[in-house]
Design an enzyme around this catalytic site. Structure first.
Site, PDB file in Angstrom:
ATOM      1  N   LYS A  74       0.749  -1.160  -0.064  1.00 55.39           N
ATOM      2  CA  LYS A  74      -0.035  -0.003  -0.001  1.00 55.39           C
ATOM      3  C   LYS A  74       0.903   1.310  -0.024  1.00 55.39           C
ATOM      4  CE  LYS A  74      -1.804   1.456   4.044  1.00 55.39           C
ATOM      5  NZ  LYS A  74      -1.246   2.951   4.145  1.00 55.39           N
ATOM      6  N   ASN A  75       1.781   1.369   0.841  1.00 55.25           N
ATOM      7  CA  ASN A  75       2.638   2.610   1.046  1.00 55.25           C
ATOM      8  C   ASN A  75       3.636   2.624  -0.052  1.00 55.25           C
ATOM      9  OD1 ASN A  75       1.363   3.130   3.254  1.00 55.25           O
ATOM     10  ND2 ASN A  75       3.019   2.556   4.977  1.00 55.25           N
ATOM     11  N   CYS A  92      -4.371  12.694  13.198  1.00 54.85           N
ATOM     12  CA  CYS A  92      -5.083  11.609  13.015  1.00 54.85           C
ATOM     13  C   CYS A  92      -4.960  10.897  14.410  1.00 54.85           C
ATOM     14  CB  CYS A  92      -4.419  10.551  11.937  1.00 54.85           C
ATOM     15  SG  CYS A  92      -2.931   9.988  12.105  1.00 54.85           S
ATOM     16  N   ARG A  96       1.022  14.543  13.426  1.00 53.75           N
ATOM     17  CA  ARG A  96       1.579  14.627  11.998  1.00 53.75           C
ATOM     18  C   ARG A  96       1.815  15.951  11.165  1.00 53.75           C
ATOM     19  NH1 ARG A  96      -0.789   8.924   9.951  1.00 53.75           N
ATOM     20  NH2 ARG A  96       1.181   8.996   8.681  1.00 53.75           N
ATOM     21  N   ASP A 136       4.863   1.057  11.961  1.00 48.48           N
ATOM     22  CA  ASP A 136       3.682   0.155  11.458  1.00 48.48           C
ATOM     23  C   ASP A 136       3.481  -1.316  11.943  1.00 48.48           C
ATOM     24  OD1 ASP A 136       2.947   2.446  10.427  1.00 48.48           O
ATOM     25  OD2 ASP A 136       3.309   1.892   8.302  1.00 48.48           O
ATOM     26  N   ARG A 143      -8.520  -0.528   4.983  1.00 47.84           N
ATOM     27  CA  ARG A 143      -7.670   0.573   4.418  1.00 47.84           C
ATOM     28  C   ARG A 143      -6.416   0.031   3.822  1.00 47.84           C
ATOM     29  NH1 ARG A 143      -6.185   5.301   7.975  1.00 47.84           N
ATOM     30  NH2 ARG A 143      -4.890   5.475   6.157  1.00 47.84           N
TER      31      ARG A 143
HETATM   32  C1  UD1 Z   1       4.650   6.962   6.015  1.00 47.06           C
HETATM   33  C2  UD1 Z   1       3.638   5.704   6.104  1.00 47.06           C
HETATM   34  C3  UD1 Z   1       2.997   5.456   7.537  1.00 47.06           C
HETATM   35  C4  UD1 Z   1       4.331   5.118   8.613  1.00 47.06           C
HETATM   36  C5  UD1 Z   1       5.325   6.273   8.310  1.00 47.06           C
HETATM   37  C6  UD1 Z   1       6.350   6.108   9.057  1.00 47.06           C
HETATM   38  C7  UD1 Z   1       2.745   6.055   3.695  1.00 47.06           C
HETATM   39  C8  UD1 Z   1       1.588   6.344   2.823  1.00 47.06           C
HETATM   40  N1  UD1 Z   1       2.557   6.088   5.113  1.00 47.06           N
HETATM   41  O1  UD1 Z   1       3.700   8.134   6.617  1.00 47.06           O
HETATM   42  O2  UD1 Z   1       2.278   4.291   7.195  1.00 47.06           O
HETATM   43  O3  UD1 Z   1       3.792   5.078   9.771  1.00 47.06           O
HETATM   44  O4  UD1 Z   1       5.487   6.725   7.061  1.00 47.06           O
HETATM   45  O5  UD1 Z   1       7.165   4.994   9.044  1.00 47.06           O
HETATM   46  O6  UD1 Z   1       4.000   5.827   3.258  1.00 47.06           O
HETATM   47  N2  UD1 Z   1       6.755  14.654  10.532  1.00 47.06           N
HETATM   48  C9  UD1 Z   1       7.139  16.018  10.778  1.00 47.06           C
HETATM   49  N3  UD1 Z   1       6.983  16.759   9.845  1.00 47.06           N
HETATM   50  C10 UD1 Z   1       6.566  16.583   8.468  1.00 47.06           C
HETATM   51  C11 UD1 Z   1       6.555  15.142   8.125  1.00 47.06           C
HETATM   52  C12 UD1 Z   1       6.459  14.380   9.151  1.00 47.06           C
HETATM   53  O7  UD1 Z   1       7.403  16.377  11.998  1.00 47.06           O
HETATM   54  O8  UD1 Z   1       6.736  17.460   7.776  1.00 47.06           O
HETATM   55  C13 UD1 Z   1       6.852  13.491  11.630  1.00 47.06           C
HETATM   56  C14 UD1 Z   1       5.415  12.728  11.874  1.00 47.06           C
HETATM   57  O9  UD1 Z   1       4.634  13.477  12.532  1.00 47.06           O
HETATM   58  C15 UD1 Z   1       5.907  11.575  12.354  1.00 47.06           C
HETATM   59  C16 UD1 Z   1       7.477  11.278  11.468  1.00 47.06           C
HETATM   60  O10 UD1 Z   1       7.895  12.565  11.346  1.00 47.06           O
HETATM   61  O11 UD1 Z   1       6.050  11.812  13.730  1.00 47.06           O
HETATM   62  C17 UD1 Z   1       7.319  10.353  10.628  1.00 47.06           C
HETATM   63  O12 UD1 Z   1       6.370  10.735   9.527  1.00 47.06           O
HETATM   64  P1  UD1 Z   1       6.558  10.520   8.016  1.00 47.06           P
HETATM   65  O13 UD1 Z   1       7.914   9.664   7.889  1.00 47.06           O
HETATM   66  O14 UD1 Z   1       6.431  11.648   7.187  1.00 47.06           O
HETATM   67  O15 UD1 Z   1       5.179   9.472   7.912  1.00 47.06           O
HETATM   68  P2  UD1 Z   1       4.301   9.522   6.481  1.00 47.06           P
HETATM   69  O16 UD1 Z   1       5.208   9.601   5.253  1.00 47.06           O
HETATM   70  O17 UD1 Z   1       3.231  10.296   6.760  1.00 47.06           O
END
Ligand code: UD1
Length: 420
Positions: A24-25, A118, A123, A306, A398
């Site tokens: 999915k990711n 969420c 996030r 995850d 999902r």
């Molecule tokens: C992706 C995965 C999700 C997984 C996560 C961490 C997808 C669609 N989803 O989510 O299943 O749990 O990686 O492995 O691929 N953060 C910030 N600022 C930002 C972006 C992120 O502070 O601009 C923080 C987030 O709040 C979180 C951490 O960084 O605490 C990791 O987030 P991120 O790696 O961005 O996760 P996603 O890409 O949203």
């Protein structure tokens, strides 16, 4: 949204072969990347999941033509004519924010409703925004929308404060058609990022370094559509591996890249399970007691957040006391309260959970609060004495393709009850 529930009869030993679906990711950013190429991008092994249809809906709302047939997804972007993703679509799935980068590269303008928090954390989007600004994108945040314009985009050097998966993907897609060279430092290293690099390079991009901390993108003028097969879902595979141990079973998980699940294999070994690799499959066997182990979630190649809820479910019936530390998300212990309803002994202190293993879990009425919490409760129910009613399985839909069929085939007793 369905409000279906599972009724699960626990304590069935699971035995047999289960095939992992496409990730999915990985699928979500690959679908967004189709925006970058002229013509029709064809993606194979795309799983049937509500998150995938949400991404398809986003692309359709922008004017793309999307067909999903079995596990093939075709995305024709020739009629792309809008650049606004509305609130309802955005609320359905955070990962819709992955269209930011490709829309700026292809269209020069995009407006998305700002994703909210969420169930697992607040996030923020600051790393995405900072990176895009570094490439010359102007960003305005007004009335709950993020509006971005790429009038003067050029290559740049980006340093992420946190190696965010989504921000790394978004920036790769934003930079690919941008003149000059872009360097992303402290990039996330997840396998899904490597898959994205592979698709983009097949389209004609010049990207190197995905899978390491530094990604270099040399901008090209044009990308051409292509065909690509998405990598297997390492989180789904890890879930099945935990199921084998929790049910004292013997499961061979097929369609797996063993390296992608190495942190899970290591922890299962440590607890005493028998894990054998054979090409693209992994067999997990266990009987007797699993020994308590500590886990700490980290960015790849550390233990994936995850799979933290599913592993925590296993530790509730391990021999001894385990410590689980969640370092990625600030609020990812919502499964704990539900597991307690099943008899688990867990205390939480900040980002750490202390789990006192017990001989057994007991079936109960429980509710999934998010996708992976749902998976954890699903596993707990398979291992528990008597029956469990698991509510809100729309969360599970999902991210897990054909879950009932796959588990019935290896001996699980479960039923989906459709709520009218
Ligand atoms: C992706 C995965 C999700 C997984 C996560 C961490 C997808 C669609 N989803 O989510 O299943 O749990 O990686 O492995 O691929 N953060 C910030 N600022 C930002 C972006 C992120 O502070 O601009 C923080 C987030 O709040 C979180 C951490 O960084 O605490 C990791 O987030 P991120 O790696 O961005 O996760 P996603 O890409 O949203």
């Amino acid at each position: 949204m369905t409000m279906d529930r599972y009724v699960i009869t626990g304590k069935q030993r699971l035995e047999g072969t289960i095939r992992t679906s496409g990730a999915k990711n990985a699928s979500l950013p690959l679908m967004a990347a189709a925006i970058l190429a002229e013509g029709t991008t064809v993606l194979q092994e795309i799983p049937h999941l509500t998150d995938i249809t949400s991404m398809a809906d986003v692309l359709v709302s922008l004017g793309c033509k999307v067909t999903l047939d079995h596990n093939e997804c075709s995305i024709d972007t020739s009629a792309l004519n809008d650049c606004i993703v509305d609130e309802t679509l955005m609320r359905k799935m955070r990962a819709s924010n992955l269209i930011l980068g490709p829309m700026l590269a292809r269209n020069g303008r995009v407006k998305i409703s700002r994703p909210g928090g969420c169930a697992i954390g607040t996030r923020p989007m600051d790393q995405h925004i900072k990176g895009l600004q570094e490439l010359g994108v102007t960003i305005e945040e007004r009335h709950g929308y993020i509006e971005a314009r790429a009038d003067k985009m050029r290559g740049g050097e980006i340093y992420f404060d946190i190696p965010s998966v989504g921000a790394t993907e978004n920036l790769m897609m934003a930079a690919v058609l941008t003149e000059g060279t872009t360097l992303i430092r402290n990039a996330a290293r997840e396998p899904e990022i490597v898959d994205l690099q592979n698709l983009l390079n097949k389209m004609g991009a010049k990207i190197r370094g995905a899978g390491t901390h530094v990604i270099r993108i040399d901008g090209v003028h044009k990308l051409t559509s292509t065909e690509h097969t998405v990598i297997p879902d390492r989180i789904e595979a890890g879930t099945h591996m935990v199921a084998a141990v929790m049910t004292g079973g013997d499961i061979t998980v097929e369609n797996i890249i063993p390296e992608h699940v190495s942190p899970i294999i290591a922890k299962l070994h440590q607890g005493g399970a028998e894990v054998t690799q054979n090409g693209d499959s992994v067999r997990v066997r266990h009987n007797g007691k699993f020994k308590a182990v500590d886990i700490k979630t980290l960015v790849y190649p550390g233990f994936p957040t995850d799979l933290q809820p599913q592993f925590l479910a296993l530790l509730t019936i391990a021999d001894g006391t385990s410590i689980v530390t969640e370092t990625i998300f600030e609020n990812r212990f919502q499964h704990v309260a539900e597991l307690r309803r099943m008899g688990a002994k867990i205390t939480i202190e900040g980002r750490t959970a202390v789990i006192h293993g017990r001989p057994n879990l007991e079936g109960a009425f429980v509710e999934a609060t998010d996708l992976r919490a749902g998976a954890a409760l699903f596993l707990a129910a398979l291992a528990a004495e008597d029956g469990t009613v698991l509510e809100r399985i729309d969360h599970i839909d999902r991210g897990y393709e054909d879950l009932e069929r796959k588990y019935r085939e290896i001996g699980a007793k479960l039923q989906r009850v459709v709520k009218q």
